[in-house]
Design a protein around this motif. Structure first.
Motif, PDB file in Angstrom:
ATOM      1  N   LEU A 114       0.802  -1.224   0.000  1.00  0.00           N
ATOM      2  CA  LEU A 114       0.000   0.000   0.000  1.00  0.00           C
ATOM      3  C   LEU A 114       0.836   1.276   0.000  1.00  0.00           C
ATOM      4  O   LEU A 114       0.279   2.375  -0.058  1.00  0.00           O
ATOM      5  CB  LEU A 114      -0.920   0.010   1.226  1.00  0.00           C
ATOM      6  CG  LEU A 114      -1.916  -1.153   1.353  1.00  0.00           C
ATOM      7  CD1 LEU A 114      -2.684  -1.035   2.657  1.00  0.00           C
ATOM      8  CD2 LEU A 114      -2.868  -1.198   0.169  1.00  0.00           C
ATOM      9  N   SER A 115       2.153   1.128   0.107  1.00  0.00           N
ATOM     10  CA  SER A 115       3.058   2.287   0.199  1.00  0.00           C
ATOM     11  C   SER A 115       2.709   3.174   1.394  1.00  0.00           C
ATOM     12  O   SER A 115       2.553   4.402   1.281  1.00  0.00           O
ATOM     13  CB  SER A 115       3.008   3.110  -1.098  1.00  0.00           C
ATOM     14  OG  SER A 115       3.406   2.333  -2.203  1.00  0.00           O
ATOM     15  N   ILE A 116       2.548   2.532   2.569  1.00  0.00           N
ATOM     16  CA  ILE A 116       2.254   3.249   3.807  1.00  0.00           C
ATOM     17  C   ILE A 116       3.223   2.773   4.880  1.00  0.00           C
ATOM     18  O   ILE A 116       3.959   1.802   4.687  1.00  0.00           O
ATOM     19  CB  ILE A 116       0.801   3.006   4.290  1.00  0.00           C
ATOM     20  CG1 ILE A 116       0.587   1.513   4.614  1.00  0.00           C
ATOM     21  CG2 ILE A 116      -0.209   3.494   3.261  1.00  0.00           C
ATOM     22  CD1 ILE A 116      -0.757   1.213   5.259  1.00  0.00           C
ATOM     23  N   SER A 117       3.213   3.440   6.034  1.00  0.00           N
ATOM     24  CA  SER A 117       4.015   3.024   7.173  1.00  0.00           C
ATOM     25  C   SER A 117       3.242   3.300   8.457  1.00  0.00           C
ATOM     26  O   SER A 117       2.782   4.426   8.682  1.00  0.00           O
ATOM     27  CB  SER A 117       5.351   3.765   7.200  1.00  0.00           C
ATOM     28  OG  SER A 117       6.100   3.420   8.349  1.00  0.00           O
ATOM     29  N   PHE A 118       3.070   2.263   9.279  1.00  0.00           N
ATOM     30  CA  PHE A 118       2.364   2.443  10.548  1.00  0.00           C
ATOM     31  C   PHE A 118       3.263   3.051  11.621  1.00  0.00           C
ATOM     32  O   PHE A 118       2.812   3.884  12.404  1.00  0.00           O
ATOM     33  CB  PHE A 118       1.807   1.101  11.052  1.00  0.00           C
ATOM     34  CG  PHE A 118       0.574   0.647  10.335  1.00  0.00           C
ATOM     35  CD1 PHE A 118      -0.663   1.194  10.637  1.00  0.00           C
ATOM     36  CD2 PHE A 118       0.638  -0.326   9.355  1.00  0.00           C
ATOM     37  CE1 PHE A 118      -1.811   0.786   9.973  1.00  0.00           C
ATOM     38  CE2 PHE A 118      -0.499  -0.748   8.684  1.00  0.00           C
ATOM     39  CZ  PHE A 118      -1.727  -0.189   8.993  1.00  0.00           C
ATOM     40  N   GLY A 119       4.530   2.629  11.661  1.00  0.00           N
ATOM     41  CA  GLY A 119       5.387   3.095  12.746  1.00  0.00           C
ATOM     42  C   GLY A 119       4.803   2.693  14.081  1.00  0.00           C
ATOM     43  O   GLY A 119       4.526   1.524  14.329  1.00  0.00           O
ATOM     44  N   GLU A 120       4.586   3.659  14.975  1.00  0.00           N
ATOM     45  CA  GLU A 120       3.981   3.399  16.285  1.00  0.00           C
ATOM     46  C   GLU A 120       2.465   3.528  16.253  1.00  0.00           C
ATOM     47  O   GLU A 120       1.801   3.390  17.274  1.00  0.00           O
ATOM     48  CB  GLU A 120       4.562   4.379  17.320  1.00  0.00           C
ATOM     49  CG  GLU A 120       6.064   4.252  17.524  1.00  0.00           C
ATOM     50  CD  GLU A 120       6.453   2.877  18.029  1.00  0.00           C
ATOM     51  OE1 GLU A 120       5.771   2.347  18.916  1.00  0.00           O
ATOM     52  OE2 GLU A 120       7.461   2.340  17.519  1.00  0.00           O
ATOM     53  N   ARG A 121       1.921   3.796  15.095  1.00  0.00           N
ATOM     54  CA  ARG A 121       0.476   4.018  14.974  1.00  0.00           C
ATOM     55  C   ARG A 121      -0.264   2.720  14.687  1.00  0.00           C
ATOM     56  O   ARG A 121       0.320   1.751  14.212  1.00  0.00           O
ATOM     57  CB  ARG A 121       0.197   5.010  13.838  1.00  0.00           C
ATOM     58  CG  ARG A 121       0.884   6.358  13.993  1.00  0.00           C
ATOM     59  CD  ARG A 121       0.718   7.225  12.754  1.00  0.00           C
ATOM     60  NE  ARG A 121       1.465   6.701  11.614  1.00  0.00           N
ATOM     61  CZ  ARG A 121       1.425   7.228  10.394  1.00  0.00           C
ATOM     62  NH1 ARG A 121       0.657   8.271  10.157  1.00  0.00           N
ATOM     63  NH2 ARG A 121       2.148   6.706   9.420  1.00  0.00           N
ATOM     64  N   ASN A 122      -1.564   2.696  14.967  1.00  0.00           N
ATOM     65  CA  ASN A 122      -2.383   1.559  14.520  1.00  0.00           C
ATOM     66  C   ASN A 122      -3.401   1.982  13.468  1.00  0.00           C
ATOM     67  O   ASN A 122      -4.184   1.170  12.989  1.00  0.00           O
ATOM     68  CB  ASN A 122      -3.073   0.853  15.698  1.00  0.00           C
ATOM     69  CG  ASN A 122      -4.158   1.701  16.364  1.00  0.00           C
ATOM     70  OD1 ASN A 122      -4.527   2.779  15.898  1.00  0.00           O
ATOM     71  ND2 ASN A 122      -4.660   1.212  17.498  1.00  0.00           N
ATOM     72  N   LEU A 123      -3.377   3.275  13.093  1.00  0.00           N
ATOM     73  CA  LEU A 123      -4.286   3.809  12.081  1.00  0.00           C
ATOM     74  C   LEU A 123      -3.511   4.721  11.143  1.00  0.00           C
ATOM     75  O   LEU A 123      -2.761   5.589  11.585  1.00  0.00           O
ATOM     76  CB  LEU A 123      -5.420   4.593  12.754  1.00  0.00           C
ATOM     77  CG  LEU A 123      -6.400   5.319  11.816  1.00  0.00           C
ATOM     78  CD1 LEU A 123      -7.259   4.308  11.058  1.00  0.00           C
ATOM     79  CD2 LEU A 123      -7.292   6.277  12.606  1.00  0.00           C
TER      80      LEU A 123
END
Length: 300
Positions: A114-123
């Motif tokens: 999806l070309s995204i990054s969650f990092g420390e996030r859940n959304l």
């Protein structure tokens, strides 16, 4: 490899001037914890503390999105709308927002797709909609109808949700069936274990029962993930446990997912059920259910 399933969920859209104050008094979660990088698990109870729905909450620009199975969403929509007439809040069952479940060995595979990054996030909000990380390698998408073609250009979406439902059962994520609405208090489906109950937010419908379960230790049940090698269990309602030479009713089934691997069953049982317990489907004597470990503790 990433698998994609359509999920049998609906989305309730809550909008209007009083949307926060009204919804805050209806659900088990503290809406002040919602932000652009966080979705919350939550529950919606009747006055006796029995669940109408277990759901996920997202705060969008002008509304809240409540994601739940079709039966749960329909029930919560009906109840929210019934009492919302006394506040400046509006409710809609969306016909244009869809949910897609993505399954992979790790979340990084899905991030790459999806070309995204969650990092420390859940959304994560991205060009196709919202991505919710439910567990490692388990991501749910909320996508508008006009963006589905763009997703389908990246991955084939299967019409059934068996693989997705099996994955959520293994992850210990609760979902109620139509037959189990109005039956369980939130702790009986492990909602506290996945951070879906705020015990500091103040009053909400059913709060007295939920608090009593925590502080007086009155809850004696929990949701378990079970597995059977048989692939013939397509529907069932109860689980039995062997006590000596006899079999006794142990609890109620909330979900069943039949896959090539076997049958995954989610059931509410006594909360002291051991992994060595001998379990079977009621009226299916040849069945054998194994208790599989949950990825979290049931301790408060």
């Amino acid at each position: 490899m990433v698998l994609a399933n359509r999920i049998a969920e609906k989305i309730v859209v809550i909008s209007g001037q009083d949307r926060k104050s009204y919804l805050h008094g209806q659900v088990t979660q503290d809406l002040n914890l919602l932000n652009e990088s966080t979705f919350l698990w939550s529950g919606h109870c009747n006055a006796k503390g029995k669940l109408w729905s277990v759901h996920k909450l997202i705060a969008s620009d002008e509304s809240y999105l409540l994601l739940a199975s079709e039966s749960e969403a329909n029930q919560s929509f009906s109840e929210l709308k019934k009492y919302g007439v006394f506040s400046k809040a509006e409710f809609e069952l969306s016909e244009t927002l869809h949910t897609i479940g993505l399954i992979a060995q790790s979340t990084s595979e899905i991030e790459s797709l999806l070309s995204i990054s969650f990092g420390e996030r859940n959304l994560v909000s991205f060009d196709l909609g919202y991505a919710l990380q439910l567990a490692n390698g388990l991501v749910e998408l909320v996508i508008a109808e006009d963006k589905l073609a763009a997703l389908e250009s990246k991955i084939t979406i299967e019409a059934h949700e068996n693989d997705w439902l099996a994955a959520t059962i293994k992850a210990g994520l609760p979902r109620l069936s139509a037959e189990t609405l109005d039956e369980f208090v939130p702790q009986m489906v492990n909602l506290q274990a996945i951070g879906g109950i705020s015990f500091n937010k103040g009053c909400y419908t059913g709060q007295e029962t939920v608090a009593r379960m925590k502080y007086l230790g009155k809850n004696k049940r929990a949701m378990y993930s079970l597995f059977a090698k048989e692939q013939t269990i397509e529907s069932a309602s109860e689980v039995e446990i062997q006590l000596g030479e006899n079999w006794r009713r142990a609890g109620k089934i909330t979900n069943i997912a039949v896959t090539a691997e076997g049958t995954f069953v989610q059931a509410v049982l006594p909360n002291d059920t051991s992994e060595q317990a001998q379990l079977r489907i009621k009226d299916l004597e040849e069945s054998h259910l194994c208790v599989t470990p949950l990825p979290y503790t049931l301790e408060d």
